[in-house]
Design a protein around this motif. Structure first.
Motif: not given
Length: 1272
Positions: A1012-1029
């Protein structure tokens, strides 16, 4: 070669002359036998000799002596030479030689060593060369300034080569070669360009085995090129005129690893161009030798008819008016050979020209290019030649010429089925049945090079496929109805040609296998073939790299030897039990199909053989593993196991069970029957022609017989019948039985060694071809879809301007479809023949069982070469996607490959496999298979999958494999959340794995917490990348295609991760509502973060635009894809809070209230509700969910207002030092040991999930102590 006689000759004592319209030995039944005797029955031998040697009638004086070779030799020297010498003399007359040599002395045209720039190595004399430098160039030592000249280049490789002409002043450097300057001209088929300082499009793409004719016409000042005798057009016009001694030189430039064979005229041209002369003048005796061989051809024809069982011949013999030719045949043959060898010995430098030209043409005329072949005449001719001392040199050149001919031979539709390299291989196989010639070949320093030549096959390019498959049809096309039948006939003819060539490859390899070289101590059968395979492996180290090293073999060689070995192991050797070689008493049953107890010598993995040590192993490099396992106890061990021992009783399918594997038993009759309908089972776009799937060959079917087996065999490639008469075949050695001593078995070529080589050959040679075939099949599907869409637009079009553009687009797309259909048809013919698919299936069964057995032996498993695993996985998926399909997808795994599921689920997370790419390969296999219901059922039936896969998937979710694991979990639990119920989609998930994943999460809390911790971290990263794009595109006010694609991919990944969290909140709500509120806080933070970026008014419309790629509708791709799982997460938690067990636990409302951005929370929820109301979600079942969410939002807004007032009142009473300095929201109620820094318990707990050091001083955290208990 036979030509019309100048007269009617006569046989001895009653000559009968063969006269027919074609002067052919094939039509004996139509031949007319006319007696040339006078009324008294008297006729002399002179008339016979006049006919044989093509002399005028009655030109020979009466013979006074006996008929022997001396008399015949006198006729040749005196009479035959007188009538043919003037033709030979005039053959080489030229008005203008036009060739200037550098230096004095030799007039042999070759490479000027002084002109070489770079590093050019002569692999084989005279001019078979390879570039060892990055870029190498060279000129010939001859130039031309007048007339029309040419030379040929046979391409051994098909990379960057610049072939053409250059002046003496053309500079060569490490980066510039032929065509890179003003005074040089070149053609490059790799880049399909012509070069004269600058490049321009020209010609066709070339392939290995092509013969390029480089022509220069100095009368018209033009340079032009030919590919396999077909003109590519004039490349350069108006080239500069040059004076005597300052002309144009043949010149070449090769990039590193490129190889070619230059022919300036030392051999006859493969494709001579009318009017163009070779730079090297042909030998003066060439014409004389040609005419003399024609005489021998007539003699052989007459002798064949003389021995024929023809009724008229028999009658004439009875009346003594047609006697045997024996009295003249042998002395005449001897005399002809004597004269030929005297010519060759007198001019040794031109023996290559004589053999490659007149001799080879003569042998093919005697042998016949197409079946049935005249083995008897060929044997007589070879026997006569072998009587002479110089015959070995002659046959060395013949073997060279035949090997080279296999490389350059092309499949020609009109010549099928005896097209391509068939005639060269057939002649070579018959010659090499003679022990003397096999020894001669084996002793040659070029043995392996020539062997590879025999196994070479040209790969067709686009233009070749156009001529090979002139008519194209595909289901749904608007082509003429007859096109379908024509294409079926064409592909059938080509398939037969390839089958016959492969049959000859096997025949040649059988000869090598059974050959026992004359060495001391004597070797066993198979030793030479083993050495060849080992050399092949050694030579091709690194061939699988993107940029292979120089000197590797042609891909066609690897494919051919793979097909040979696969046939031997699958269909049997058809050699009997040679010297006790075969391990089973049922030697006629293919090794891969024997069943019962199986074994494998572990020494193949552990021996320090030079051709194996460089192969990467599952556990790492060989040298590294030796350090870890210095003492290996299994070195001489043969691991034994029973077939199917790694499968459960329910899934076990073996050769001894009632139900047989797919490779041995018949398939569903309806499925097999439907396959007889062309393209019925082709996916749209991968449609083509296929034949019914035949049953196992009889000798294998008898081993695997049950009530389902058919007796009729429709696709058994011939293995033993050589279509040769009894007198044409003989074994080279009389094989004796040798006791099966342990040392002897080790020295023998073992079938397990062949399996090892087979897997390597598949990995290096076949896998790239199957990848290319997959590309064309997928591209064909897309192209047909686009073409159909264009046709639809044309039918509906109203505007003339738009209609014109659509018709142009349709024409382009139609050409693209036709090209794909041709390529797919070729790959279907060459790669997907049914017997090959059967062998591949059996190979998969064998290898996966071997890997599972050795998996229980750690010290051996790590030594297994990586290509075992790679070949297994690739081969399985090739069979799964094969076109035509091998078997129905419902039985592919069920009927023999249940072990494959066991292997992938038990090893995709195996730490003994050192390379992460290999583990990913297994994981991706699971991801692909669980998409399909029939394969998912195989996982549900598999004991290892149900017991190990759920936990293994959770632990495999890491920075590398999270995408694949996410896809697998979603497919196993598909349809379980709000995001699917919104569209009313039926669930295609696995109820069993859904439950097992839930149990794994509940029973192993530590594993689930880490996941669950890795899912949280990964989703946070993907949404950050998406917002940057998105922000980058907004700033540029445009949506770039590449950025749009990145946005779409990262957004899809974010949606999938959100659906994973939706599954977790639905099935394991206690992970968020019980115990520490860390998980709940992190979840709510992510929800707020996503809502803030997705629903903001400034970017909402732009986000929808950036997500939607070409041809995607707004209904399928929009923000709702991630809003749906977010809604499901909140509703799942709200539903769980109403349960008694969670009522006094973590409060979802309280956690949302602790967010430091109440306005963002309120605005995000409001937009979420508005979006739902706008119609993104439909259905009666969702009305209650919407009301529930709306009530929660109202309560959240009310509590936020109250809390805002309380905060304002207490702002002056709460000291700043009591707040957490991380979140500035909660009290600092926890202390870190040993450094005593303070923060809130929630922030500390969350930090420790990813790092065990204090975030203030970086000290290692040993304990966290609560300072003050939290109050309500």
């Amino acid at each position: 070669m036979a030509e019309d006689s100048l007269c009617g000759g006569g046989f001895s004592a009653g000559l009968a002359l063969i006269l027919d319209s074609n002067d052919s030995k094939k039509n004996l039944s139509k031949a007319r036998l006319l007696s040339s005797c006078d009324d008294m029955g008297q006729q002399s031998m002179e008339r016979t000799l006049e006919y044989v040697f093509g002399l005028p009638n009655r030109s020979l004086n009466p013979l006074s002596g006996p008929i022997d070779h001396n008399l015949i030799h006198t006729v040749i020297r005196n009479d035959f030479s007188r009538y043919n010498v003037k033709f030979g003399d005039s053959f080489n007359e030229r008005d203008e030689i036009g060739v200037g040599k550098k230096g004095s002395g030799s007039d042999v045209v070759g490479l000027d060593k002084c002109s070489i720039c770079g590093d050019i190595k002569i692999i084989k004399s005279p001019f078979f060369i390879e570039s060892l430098a990055m870029f190498s160039s060279a000129r010939a030592n001859a130039c031309v300034w007048q007339g029309k000249w040419m030379y040929e280049v046979m391409l051994e490789t098909s990379g960057i080569q610049q072939l053409g002409w250059a002046t003496i002043s053309c500079p060569f450097t490490d980066h510039k070669g032929v065509g890179d300057t003003d005074d040089s001209y070149a053609y490059d088929g790799r880049r399909v360009s012509k070069w004269n300082k600058d490049a321009e499009p020209y010609g066709q793409s070339w392939v290995a085995g092509d013969v390029i004719g480089c022509c220069i016409d100095l009368d018209r000042n033009e340079i032009l090129f030919y590919r396999n005798g077909n003109s590519l057009g004039v490349a350069f016009r108006g080239i500069q005129k040059m004076g005597p001694g300052f002309g144009y030189y043949p010149a070449i430039s090769l990039s590193q690893g490129e190889k070619c064979d230059l022919n300036f005229g030392a051999r006859p041209f493969k494709y001579p161009i009318e009017g163009y002369l070779p730079l090297q003048a042909p030998p003066s005796k060439s014409y004389f030798v040609t005419r003399l061989l024609q005489c021998w051809s007539r003699l052989l024809d007459m002798h064949s008819v003389g021995r024929a069982e023809h009724s008229l011949v028999q009658k004439l013999r009875r009346v003594r008016r047609f006697d045997s030719l024996e009295e003249i045949f042998h002395p005449a043959s001897y005399a002809i050979c004597e004269e030929l060898f005297s010519i060759l010995e007198a001019d040794v430098g031109n023996i290559e020209y004589m053999v490659w030209g007149p001799f080879l043409s003569f042998m093919f005329e005697v042998f016949e290019l197409h079946a049935p072949h005249d083995y008897s005449s060929l044997d007589k001719m070879v026997g006569a030649l072998l009587q002479f001392q110089g015959s070995h040199m002659l046959f060395e050149h013949i073997i060279n010429a035949l090997s080279c001919g296999c490389k350059t031979a092309s499949l020609v539709l009109s010549e099928c089925p005896y097209s391509g390299s068939y005639s060269h291989l057939s002649l070579a196989c018959h010659l090499l049945r003679r022990e003397e010639l096999m020894v001669l070949w084996w002793k040659s320093p070029d043995f392996e090079f020539l062997f590879e030549g025999f196994l070479s096959q040209k790969t067709p390019n686009k233009q070749d496929l156009d001529s090979m498959i002139p008519t194209v049809w595909w289901p749904g096309s608007f082509e003429d109805v007859s096109c379908e039948g024509n294409m079926i006939l064409t592909t059938t003819a080509l398939s037969e040609s390839i089958s016959k060539i492969e049959e000859k490859h096997r025949a040649l390899c059988r000869l090598v296998i059974q050959f026992i070289p004359p060495t001391a101590p004597p070797q066993l059968p198979g030793a030479v073939f083993r050495t060849f395979l080992q050399s092949l492996l050694l030579k091709n180290r690194g061939a699988e790299r993107n940029v292979p090293p120089p000197g590797v073999s042609s891909n066609s060689v690897l494919v051919s030897i793979y097909s040979v070995v696969l046939h031997f192991l699958s269909e049997g050797f058809a050699l009997g039990d040679i010297c006790g070689w075969l391990n089973s008493c049922k030697a006629d049953v293919g090794f891969l199909h024997r069943g019962g107890q199986q074994g494998f010598p572990v020494q193949l993995f552990l021996k320090n053989d030079p051709h194996r040590t460089d192969n990467s192993r599952l556990g790492g490099s060989y040298t590294h593993l030796l350090k870890l396992h210095p003492a290996i106890d299994h070195e001489m061990e043969v691991v034994l196991w029973d077939e199917g021992c790694m499968d459960s009783e329910e899934t076990r399918v073996t050769h001894s069970t009632r139900q047989k594997p797919c490779c041995c038993s018949s398939y569903d009759s309806g499925f097999t029957r439907n396959l007889k309908i062309p393209a019925k089972f082709m996916a749209k776009g991968s449609k083509g022609h296929c034949s019914s799937i035949p049953e196992r060959p009889a000798h294998v079917a008898s081993e695997c017989s049950d009530e389902n087996l058919n007796d009729e065999i429709t696709d058994k490639p011939s293995s033993g019948n050589q279509s040769e008469p009894e007198y044409g075949y003989r074994h080279m050695h009389h094989m004796k039985s040798i006791p099966k001593d342990t040392n002897i078995i080790i020295a023998m070529l073992q079938e397990e060694e062949l399996l090892d080589a087979l897997l390597w050959l598949y990995h290096v040679g076949l896998a790239p071809n199957f990848k290319q075939a997959s590309y064309y099949m997928n591209h064909q599907a897309q192209s047909i879809s686009l073409l159909e869409e264009t046709d639809k637009q044309i039918r509906e079009g109203d505007y003339s301007e738009k209609l014109k553009h659509l018709k142009e687009t349709r024409s382009e797309r139609r050409e693209e479809v036709i090209d794909c259909v041709r390529h797919c048809a070729w790959y279907r013919i060459s790669l997907f023949s049914p017997w090959k698919q059967r062998g591949m299936y059996a190979m998969c069964i064998w290898v996966v069982q071997l890997l599972l057995v050795l998996s229980n032996m750690d010290s051996v498993f790590v030594f297994i070469p990586e290509y075992y695993l790679e070949a297994l996985v690739d081969c399985f998926h090739v069979l799964r996607k094969s076109d035509p399909p091998f078997v129905s997808s419902t039985v592919l795994i069920k009927r023999g490959l249940a072990s494959f599921v066991t292997f992938v689920v038990t090893h995709f997370n195996d730490p003994r496999i050192s390379r992460a790419d290999l583990r990913d390969l297994l994981l991706q296999s699971i991801s692909v298979l669980v998409q399909y219901r029939e394969y998912l059922e195989a996982f549900e039936r598999n004991e290892a999958a149900t017991q190990r896969m759920p936990k293994a998937l959770l632990s495999a979710f890491d920075n590398r494999s999270w995408i694949t694991v996410t896809n697998i979990i979603l497919r196993l639990c598909k349809g379980s959340g709000f995001s699917f119920s919104k569209n009313g989609e039926s669930s295609s998930s696995s109820v069993l794995f859904h439950r097992l994943l839930k149990e794994a999460c509940i029973n192993d809390k530590g594993l689930f917490s880490s996941f669950l911790n890795r899912v949280f971290n990964t989703l946070s990263w993907t949404m950050t990348e998406f917002s940057v794009y998105v922000r980058e595109m907004q700033e540029k006010y445009q949506v770039m295609e590449f950025q749009q694609r990145k946005c779409s991919v990262i957004f899809d990944l974010s949606c999938n991760l959100a659906r994973i969290l939706e599954f977790c909140t639905h099935e394991i709500p206690q992970a968020f509502l019980s115990g520490s509120d860390t998980n709940l806080r992190r979840l709510t933070e992510l929800i707020v973060f996503i809502l803030n970026h997705i629903t903001s008014a400034a970017s909402a419309e732009f986000i929808d635009l950036s997500l939607r790629q070409h041809s995607q509708s707004s209904e399928k791709v929009n923000r709702g894809m991630i809003l749906a799982p977010l809604t499901g997460i909140i509703i799942n938690l709200l539903d769980a809070t109403h349960l008694e067990e969670y009522r006094e636990k973590n409060d979802l409302l309280d956690v949302f209230m602790t967010m430091d951005c109440p306005d963002t929370v309120h605005y995000g929820f409001q937009n979420l509700l508005d979006y739902i109301c706008d119609g993104s979600f439909h259905g009666q079942a969702l009305a209650a969910k919407y009301e529930q969410l709306e009530n929660f939002h109202s309560l959240l807004t009310f509590r936020a207002t109250i809390q805002h007032n309380k905060v304002d009142d207490a702002a002056d009473t709460i000291p700043d030092d009591s707040l957490c300095c991380i979140c500035y929201t909660c009290e600092a109620d926890a202390q870190i040991a040993p450094c005593s820094h303070k923060s809130c318990y929630g922030c500390i707990t969350r930090h420790l999930l990813n790092c065990q050091r204090c975030f203030f001083c970086n000290a290692t955290v040993t304990d966290v102590r609560r300072i003050v208990e939290k109050t309500g």
